[in-house]
Design an enzyme around this catalytic site. Structure first.
Site, PDB file in Angstrom:
ATOM      1  CD  GLU A 124      -8.567   0.681   2.627  1.00 21.62           C
ATOM      2  OE1 GLU A 124      -8.873   0.753   3.814  1.00 21.62           O
ATOM      3  OE2 GLU A 124      -7.441   0.299   2.216  1.00 21.62           O
TER       4      GLU A 124
ATOM      5  NE  ARG B 105      -2.024   1.930   3.506  1.00 23.11           N
ATOM      6  CZ  ARG B 105      -2.613   2.387   4.609  1.00 23.11           C
ATOM      7  NH1 ARG B 105      -3.897   2.128   4.836  1.00 23.11           N
ATOM      8  NH2 ARG B 105      -1.922   3.088   5.494  1.00 23.11           N
TER       9      ARG B 105
ATOM     10  CG  HIS C  50      -8.255   6.986   5.945  1.00 20.96           C
ATOM     11  ND1 HIS C  50      -8.665   7.627   7.085  1.00 20.96           N
ATOM     12  CD2 HIS C  50      -7.898   5.743   6.312  1.00 20.96           C
ATOM     13  CE1 HIS C  50      -8.528   6.810   8.118  1.00 20.96           C
ATOM     14  NE2 HIS C  50      -8.062   5.645   7.687  1.00 20.96           N
TER      15      HIS C  50
ATOM     16  CE1 TYR D 266      -4.357   5.711   5.839  1.00 19.53           C
ATOM     17  CE2 TYR D 266      -4.599   5.809   8.212  1.00 19.53           C
ATOM     18  CZ  TYR D 266      -4.450   5.079   7.063  1.00 19.53           C
ATOM     19  OH  TYR D 266      -4.360   3.732   7.138  1.00 19.53           O
TER      20      TYR D 266
ATOM     21  CD  GLU E 280     -10.609   1.114   7.227  1.00 25.49           C
ATOM     22  OE1 GLU E 280     -10.311   2.032   8.022  1.00 25.49           O
ATOM     23  OE2 GLU E 280      -9.804   0.601   6.421  1.00 25.49           O
TER      24      GLU E 280
ATOM     25  NE  ARG F  71      -9.610  -2.242   3.591  1.00 26.35           N
ATOM     26  CZ  ARG F  71      -8.590  -2.620   4.355  1.00 26.35           C
ATOM     27  NH1 ARG F  71      -8.168  -3.865   4.337  1.00 26.35           N
ATOM     28  NH2 ARG F  71      -8.005  -1.757   5.171  1.00 26.35           N
TER      29      ARG F  71
ATOM     30  CD  GLU G 250      -4.821  -2.794   6.585  1.00 26.11           C
ATOM     31  OE1 GLU G 250      -4.275  -1.709   6.815  1.00 26.11           O
ATOM     32  OE2 GLU G 250      -6.069  -2.953   6.649  1.00 26.11           O
TER      33      GLU G 250
ATOM     34  CG  ASP H  78      -7.190   3.736   3.268  1.00 23.76           C
ATOM     35  OD1 ASP H  78      -7.077   3.111   4.344  1.00 23.76           O
ATOM     36  OD2 ASP H  78      -8.243   4.313   2.900  1.00 23.76           O
TER      37      ASP H  78
ATOM     38  CD1 TRP I  61      -7.321  12.166  10.362  1.00 25.71           C
ATOM     39  CD2 TRP I  61      -7.960  10.034  10.696  1.00 25.71           C
ATOM     40  NE1 TRP I  61      -6.208  11.447  10.574  1.00 25.71           N
ATOM     41  CE2 TRP I  61      -6.563  10.113  10.796  1.00 25.71           C
ATOM     42  CE3 TRP I  61      -8.600   8.789  10.880  1.00 25.71           C
ATOM     43  CZ2 TRP I  61      -5.767   9.015  11.055  1.00 25.71           C
ATOM     44  CZ3 TRP I  61      -7.831   7.662  11.131  1.00 25.71           C
ATOM     45  CH2 TRP I  61      -6.417   7.793  11.210  1.00 25.71           C
TER      46      TRP I  61
HETATM   47  C1  CS2 Z   1      -6.815   2.180   7.775  1.00 30.80           C
HETATM   48  C2  CS2 Z   1      -6.681   2.020   9.249  1.00 30.80           C
HETATM   49  O1  CS2 Z   1      -5.505   0.260   7.575  1.00 30.80           O
HETATM   50  C3  CS2 Z   1      -6.377   0.942   7.060  1.00 30.80           C
HETATM   51  O2  CS2 Z   1      -6.890   0.665   5.977  1.00 30.80           O
HETATM   52  O3  CS2 Z   1      -7.943   2.659   7.260  1.00 30.80           O
HETATM   53  O4  CS2 Z   1      -5.377   2.248   9.566  1.00 30.80           O
HETATM   54  C4  CS2 Z   1      -7.560   2.909  10.074  1.00 30.80           C
HETATM   55  O5  CS2 Z   1      -7.192   4.224   9.936  1.00 30.80           O
HETATM   56  C5  CS2 Z   1      -7.463   2.487  11.517  1.00 30.80           C
HETATM   57  O6  CS2 Z   1      -7.801   1.163  11.626  1.00 30.80           O
HETATM   58  C6  CS2 Z   1      -8.368   3.308  12.407  1.00 30.80           C
HETATM   59  O7  CS2 Z   1      -8.373   2.793  13.660  1.00 30.80           O
HETATM   60 MG    MG Z   2      -8.434   1.873   5.377  1.00 27.92          MG
END
Ligand code: CS2
Ligand code: MG
Length: 412
Positions: free
Chosen positions: A246, A147, A222, A159, A272, A293, A349, A220, A412
């Site tokens: 993602e 990634r 995000h 991030y 996720e 995810r 992941e 990501d 975020w």
């Molecule tokens: C992220 C995570 O790994 C990922 O794909 O989206 O790091 C996410 O930010 C954290 O799990 C939040 O707790």
């Molecule tokens: Mg993520």
């Protein structure tokens, strides 16, 4: 067999973890991950005050019935806290069933459908040079899929950039990035989507030029783009043949993905932060995603996530289970057992846990040739050293939040 002890173990070796530990009257121990990053204690209370009293004396073999009892019986269904609590119970019961049967959980789920699980790691850098070094270090560690997260000129902290931890003076920062910061209040980060959209395609061009066309690359978003911004980025990244883009838009507005699909063939991964199959039902049926995810820990356990992935398989949609450091070694083990058994496995992941965490949780999984394997220990293959865990009391830690230049709150 009856459950005769239920403990909620909270520990913070490298970061906070919440683990449910069930013991039966025949001495079998089952572990379940209930870690909800930045809101851990809410799940602890849900477990201790409302779930543990319901488990004592129950037959641990009745996994499906216990799941329905906790889900339907709660009346107030779904949501991250409830589903993390139910997930921990579900994992612990599968762990006990495997130990009672003398089998690894993947065997109970139908056996192995592959030799191992392709996994991706997190490479990142504020600059392209730093990013290249991070990619190289991941390749040296055996990763065969990576990634890519990059800094954006003009933005202080965003991030996914591991080295920001070092800047913030975190003593034991590794190459992976733990987003939750210990402290009384969350950190504020800045964001500018137009600057990010101008910068990212060039970074992927540079990475492809440096590392070639074959290496699977993931990114990501995000949850930060509007639907048309995500469509634009997806299109501009097509030449770089991403494995997936993602969380390109906030997942509440699922129709957004129709617009993204209209403009790009870049594969999409979502989910996720989803907690039940209902969050996935429409985007799977409408073929709006390519990877699920969902994580065992946040989707209510192995039982419901397997059902969700079996449904996704009908649409040739594959798994891409969430596996950052805030999924504990127990949650990661459960993901590996499920991933090994299902047919429609895509990728896992794999952010590596810290050394103290690996002392608290002894694990039997293996990592070789870019692939994970859960191991063949009975159950999930993880042991929790309660004394070791006791050395690291809970430490308040929040995920950061985002503000735009004009002060507006942003995803975020
Ligand atoms: C992220 C995570 O790994 C990922 O794909 O989206 O790091 C996410 O930010 C954290 O799990 C939040 O707790
Ligand atoms: Mg993520």
């Amino acid at each position: 067999m009856r459950i005769d002890k239920a403990e909620v173990v909270v520990t913070s070796p490298d970061r906070n973890f919440v683990t449910l530990r069930l013991t039966t009257d025949e001495g079998h121990v089952g572990l379940g991950d209930a870690t909800l990053n930045g809101r851990e204690l809410a799940v602890v209370a849900y477990l201790k005050e409302h779930v543990v009293p319901l488990l004592l004396g129950r037959d641990p073999a009745a996994i499906e019935d216990t799941w329905q009892y906790l889900y339907r019986g709660a009346y107030w269904r779904r949501g991250p806290v409830t589903m993390a609590a139910i997930a921990a119970v579900d994992m612990a019961l599968w762990d006990i069933k495997g130990k009672a049967a003398g089998m690894p959980v993947y065997q109970l789920l139908g056996g192995a459908s592959r030799k191992g699980l392709l996994a991706y790691g997190h490479a990142s850098g504020k600059t392209t040079d730093e990013l290249f070094d991070s990619v190289r270090s991941h390749l040296e560690q055996g990763y065969r899929a990576i990634r890519i997260q990059t800094g954006v000129p003009g933005l202080k902290a965003i991030y996914g950039i591991a080295s920001q931890g070092a800047d913030a003076g975190d003593a034991d920062v590794r190459y992976d990035h733990e987003p939750a910061r210990r402290g009384a209040l969350p950190m504020e980060e800045d964001w500018d989507t137009r600057a990010y959209l101008r910068h990212l395609p060039g970074v992927f061009e540079a990475v492809r030029n440096e590392f070639g066309p074959e290496l699977p690359l993931l990114h990501d978003g995000h949850h930060r783009m509007t639907p048309i911004q995500a469509a634009k980025l997806g299109k501009e990244l097509e030449p770089y043949d991403l494995f997936w883009l993602e969380d390109c838009t906030p997942a509440e507005n699922q129709e957004a993905l129709r617009l993204v699909r209209q403009h790009t063939t870049t594969p999409l991964a979502i989910g996720e932060i989803f907690n039940t199959v209902w969050d996935f039902k429409d985007i799977i049926r409408e073929q709006l995603i390519d990877y699920v995810r969902g994580a065992v820990t946040h989707m209510g356990g192995i039982t419901p996530l397997k059902k969700t992935l079996d449904y996704a398989a009908m649409y040739q949609i594959k798994s891409g289970m969430h596996g950052p450091t805030d999924i504990s070694p127990v949650g990661m083990a459960a993901a590996m057992h499920l991933g090994l058994a299902i047919h429609n496995f895509g990728i896992q992941e794999y952010m590596q846990h810290g050394s103290r965490t690996n002392e608290v949780f002894q694990q039997s999984f293996t990592w070789a040739d870019g692939m994970l394997h859960p191991g063949d220990e009975p159950g999930l293959g993880v042991t929790l050293d309660v004394d070791e865990a006791g050395k690291y009391p809970y430490a308040q830690a929040y995920l950061p939040y985002n503000r735009l230049h004009d002060g507006t709150m942003h995803d975020w």
